[in-house]
Write a protein that holds these residues in place. Structure first.
Motif, PDB file in Angstrom:
ATOM      1  N   TYR A  17      43.878  42.252  32.433  1.00 56.05           N
ATOM      2  CA  TYR A  17      42.624  41.648  32.863  1.00 56.05           C
ATOM      3  C   TYR A  17      41.663  42.690  33.431  1.00 56.05           C
ATOM      4  N   LYS A  18      42.185  43.628  34.232  1.00 59.99           N
ATOM      5  CA  LYS A  18      41.330  44.630  34.876  1.00 59.99           C
ATOM      6  C   LYS A  18      40.693  45.578  33.859  1.00 59.99           C
ATOM      7  N   LYS A  19      41.318  45.710  32.700  1.00 56.75           N
ATOM      8  CA  LYS A  19      40.794  46.607  31.659  1.00 56.75           C
ATOM      9  C   LYS A  19      39.919  45.860  30.649  1.00 56.75           C
ATOM     10  N   CYS A  20      39.829  44.551  30.810  1.00 55.33           N
ATOM     11  CA  CYS A  20      39.144  43.744  29.797  1.00 55.33           C
ATOM     12  C   CYS A  20      37.970  42.969  30.407  1.00 55.33           C
ATOM     13  N   HIS A  21      38.200  41.759  30.920  1.00 55.81           N
ATOM     14  CA  HIS A  21      37.093  40.895  31.320  1.00 55.81           C
ATOM     15  C   HIS A  21      36.942  40.711  32.832  1.00 55.81           C
ATOM     16  N   LEU A  22      37.584  41.524  33.636  1.00 50.51           N
ATOM     17  CA  LEU A  22      37.457  41.354  35.091  1.00 50.51           C
ATOM     18  C   LEU A  22      36.019  41.596  35.554  1.00 50.51           C
ATOM     19  N   ASP A  23      35.451  42.740  35.204  1.00 48.96           N
ATOM     20  CA  ASP A  23      34.070  43.048  35.615  1.00 48.96           C
ATOM     21  C   ASP A  23      33.090  42.035  35.026  1.00 48.96           C
ATOM     22  N   PHE A  24      33.352  41.647  33.797  1.00 52.96           N
ATOM     23  CA  PHE A  24      32.540  40.646  33.090  1.00 52.96           C
ATOM     24  C   PHE A  24      32.530  39.335  33.877  1.00 52.96           C
ATOM     25  N   ASP A  25      33.715  38.866  34.262  1.00 53.60           N
ATOM     26  CA  ASP A  25      33.825  37.595  34.987  1.00 53.60           C
ATOM     27  C   ASP A  25      33.148  37.678  36.353  1.00 53.60           C
ATOM     28  N   GLU A  26      33.292  38.813  37.010  1.00 56.77           N
ATOM     29  CA  GLU A  26      32.667  38.974  38.332  1.00 56.77           C
ATOM     30  C   GLU A  26      31.146  38.922  38.221  1.00 56.77           C
ATOM     31  N   LEU A  28      29.447  37.360  35.814  1.00 62.83           N
ATOM     32  CA  LEU A  28      29.091  35.973  35.508  1.00 62.83           C
ATOM     33  C   LEU A  28      29.146  35.086  36.748  1.00 62.83           C
ATOM     34  N   SER A  29      30.150  35.304  37.573  1.00 61.49           N
ATOM     35  CA  SER A  29      30.299  34.495  38.786  1.00 61.49           C
ATOM     36  C   SER A  29      29.108  34.675  39.719  1.00 61.49           C
ATOM     37  N   LEU A  30      28.656  35.906  39.827  1.00 61.62           N
ATOM     38  CA  LEU A  30      27.487  36.176  40.671  1.00 61.62           C
ATOM     39  C   LEU A  30      26.242  35.490  40.115  1.00 61.62           C
ATOM     40  N   LEU A  31      26.071  35.565  38.809  1.00 56.45           N
ATOM     41  CA  LEU A  31      24.916  34.922  38.181  1.00 56.45           C
ATOM     42  C   LEU A  31      24.966  33.402  38.361  1.00 56.45           C
ATOM     43  N   GLU A  32      26.165  32.838  38.253  1.00 56.14           N
ATOM     44  CA  GLU A  32      26.318  31.396  38.434  1.00 56.14           C
ATOM     45  C   GLU A  32      25.985  30.999  39.870  1.00 56.14           C
ATOM     46  N   LEU A  33      26.410  31.802  40.825  1.00 54.04           N
ATOM     47  CA  LEU A  33      26.092  31.539  42.233  1.00 54.04           C
ATOM     48  C   LEU A  33      24.593  31.590  42.493  1.00 54.04           C
ATOM     49  N   GLU A  34      23.909  32.400  41.702  1.00 53.53           N
ATOM     50  CA  GLU A  34      22.451  32.521  41.833  1.00 53.53           C
ATOM     51  C   GLU A  34      21.720  31.389  41.118  1.00 53.53           C
ATOM     52  N   GLY A  35      22.474  30.499  40.472  1.00 53.68           N
ATOM     53  CA  GLY A  35      21.871  29.329  39.859  1.00 53.68           C
ATOM     54  C   GLY A  35      21.639  29.403  38.373  1.00 53.68           C
ATOM     55  N   TYR A  36      22.106  30.483  37.751  1.00 57.61           N
ATOM     56  CA  TYR A  36      21.930  30.625  36.308  1.00 57.61           C
ATOM     57  C   TYR A  36      22.997  29.848  35.540  1.00 57.61           C
ATOM     58  N   GLU A  37      22.640  29.400  34.332  1.00 58.40           N
ATOM     59  CA  GLU A  37      23.601  28.745  33.443  1.00 58.40           C
ATOM     60  C   GLU A  37      24.369  29.829  32.694  1.00 58.40           C
ATOM     61  N   VAL A  38      25.687  29.776  32.784  1.00 61.32           N
ATOM     62  CA  VAL A  38      26.507  30.813  32.159  1.00 61.32           C
ATOM     63  C   VAL A  38      27.438  30.193  31.119  1.00 61.32           C
ATOM     64  N   PRO A  39      27.829  30.973  30.123  1.00 66.68           N
ATOM     65  CA  PRO A  39      28.722  30.440  29.086  1.00 66.68           C
ATOM     66  C   PRO A  39      30.130  30.220  29.614  1.00 66.68           C
ATOM     67  N   THR A  40      30.839  29.300  28.993  1.00 68.36           N
ATOM     68  CA  THR A  40      32.242  29.091  29.319  1.00 68.36           C
ATOM     69  C   THR A  40      33.097  30.051  28.492  1.00 68.36           C
ATOM     70  N   ARG A  41      34.347  30.217  28.869  1.00 69.42           N
ATOM     71  CA  ARG A  41      35.210  31.190  28.214  1.00 69.42           C
ATOM     72  C   ARG A  41      35.428  30.899  26.732  1.00 69.42           C
ATOM     73  N   ASP A  42      35.389  29.606  26.360  1.00 71.92           N
ATOM     74  CA  ASP A  42      35.632  29.280  24.959  1.00 71.92           C
ATOM     75  C   ASP A  42      34.466  29.665  24.049  1.00 71.92           C
ATOM     76  N   MET A  43      33.372  30.139  24.627  1.00 73.03           N
ATOM     77  CA  MET A  43      32.254  30.635  23.828  1.00 73.03           C
ATOM     78  C   MET A  43      32.377  32.129  23.519  1.00 73.03           C
ATOM     79  N   ILE A  44      33.387  32.778  24.083  1.00 74.96           N
ATOM     80  CA  ILE A  44      33.532  34.227  23.946  1.00 74.96           C
ATOM     81  C   ILE A  44      34.596  34.548  22.898  1.00 74.96           C
ATOM     82  N   LYS A  45      34.229  35.305  21.879  1.00 79.89           N
ATOM     83  CA  LYS A  45      35.163  35.708  20.824  1.00 79.89           C
ATOM     84  C   LYS A  45      35.772  37.064  21.178  1.00 79.89           C
ATOM     85  N   ASN A  46      37.087  37.209  20.898  1.00 79.71           N
ATOM     86  CA  ASN A  46      37.713  38.521  21.105  1.00 79.71           C
ATOM     87  C   ASN A  46      37.656  39.330  19.812  1.00 79.71           C
ATOM     88  N   ALA A  47      38.103  40.581  19.876  1.00 73.51           N
ATOM     89  CA  ALA A  47      37.977  41.499  18.737  1.00 73.51           C
ATOM     90  C   ALA A  47      38.715  40.991  17.501  1.00 73.51           C
TER      91      ALA A  47
END
Length: 289
Positions: A17-26, A28-47
């Protein structure tokens, strides 16, 4: 769901997780706290998913290339359907529209005032001056792709030629508006502005959509809107941009005879181009066109 830094990432990459989506999730969480609409995990495709979807898209593009090589005056839309079906099956793939929610054919062929979801028929013959949208969608090894192109048959009117060109420019401007960590509304604003500046209107009843794992996924992609609003666009999101631009008013109705074909209410011409887009770390990639 909270993950340990050393757990395998939720995206299915197999990485920690720390090498993949940890920074990404953090982020997104900040943006969501600021009131922005963010995508859910099922909208994200992996390699792995992206590579599989690209194989489907390669077949989809080849189908549209085949249509481009063969489409002509005097051809029936049933013949287009047969071209699409035969080629798709020959590649071990399946036409996604066939039997989808009861749709009876392998491709959508929408002519002149038809906005979308035109049903191929042996009785519909392409005539000089027609404009037609051919919308192809493919399933390969369970993965979906989707794109459409416009074709001008013979000598078309100046209005039709301009509409086809401007609708393509609307698609291009919509794609240019996609930025990682930008906004979904940026796409709609770019399309709407260009269409209306040219005296045309944007269909509001239909839009683009997430695609890849399923035929239609979230998010819904509006082709009108306000810059800086809507869902945050992030790397790994994959969706279609497919503006339907009318020469007249944007309003439409659905043909009562087949419950599928959308037609401009005022009888004006309609034109659509569709590409399938992947948001990347530093921009976008066109997956199907």
């Amino acid at each position: 769901m909270s993950l340990d830094r050393n757990s395998k990432c939720w995206c299915g990459s197999g990485l920690k997780y720390k090498k993949c989506h940890l920074d990404f999730d953090e982020r997104l969480s900040l943006l969501e706290l600021e009131g922005y609409e963010v995508p859910t995990r099922d909208m994200i495709k992996n390699a792995e998913e992206i590579e599989a979807i690209k194989k489907s898209a390669a077949i989809n593009d080849a189908v549209l290339d085949l249509v481009a090589e063969n489409i002509k005056e005097g051809m029936s839309t049933e013949e287009i359907d047969k071209l699409v079906y035969d080629y798709t099956i020959s590649k071990g793939a399946v036409p996604a529209p066939l039997n989808f929610e009861g749709f009876p054919k392998s491709v959508c062929t929408s002519i002149n005032e038809e906005v979308c979801h035109g049903i191929p028929s042996k009785d519909i013959i392409l005539k000089n001056g027609d404009i037609i949208n051919v919308d192809v969608s493919t399933i390969f090894n369970g993965y979906y792709s989707d794109a459409s192109r416009m074709f001008m048959i013979g000598d078309v009117s100046d209005e039709a030629r301009k509409l086809v060109q401007v609708s393509k420019e609307c698609l291009e401007k919509g794609i240019e508006a996609v930025k990682p960590w930008g906004f979904l509304g940026d796409i709609g604003e770019a399309i709407q502005t260009h269409a209306e500046n040219n005296g045309f209107s944007v269909v509001k009843d239909f839009g683009g959509h997430g695609v890849g794992i399923e035929f239609h996924e979230e998010p819904f992609v509006y082709h009108y809107g306000v810059k800086g609003q809507g869902m945050i666009l992030v790397p790994g999101m994959m969706f279609t941009i497919e503006p339907m631009i009318n020469a007249g008013d944007y309003k439409l109705f659905v043909d009562e005879d087949n419950d599928w074909t959308a037609i401009t209410k005022d009888g004006s011409l309609s034109s659509q181009w569709e590409n399938m887009i992947l948001v990347t770390e530093d921009g976008i990639e066109v997956i199907a066109k």
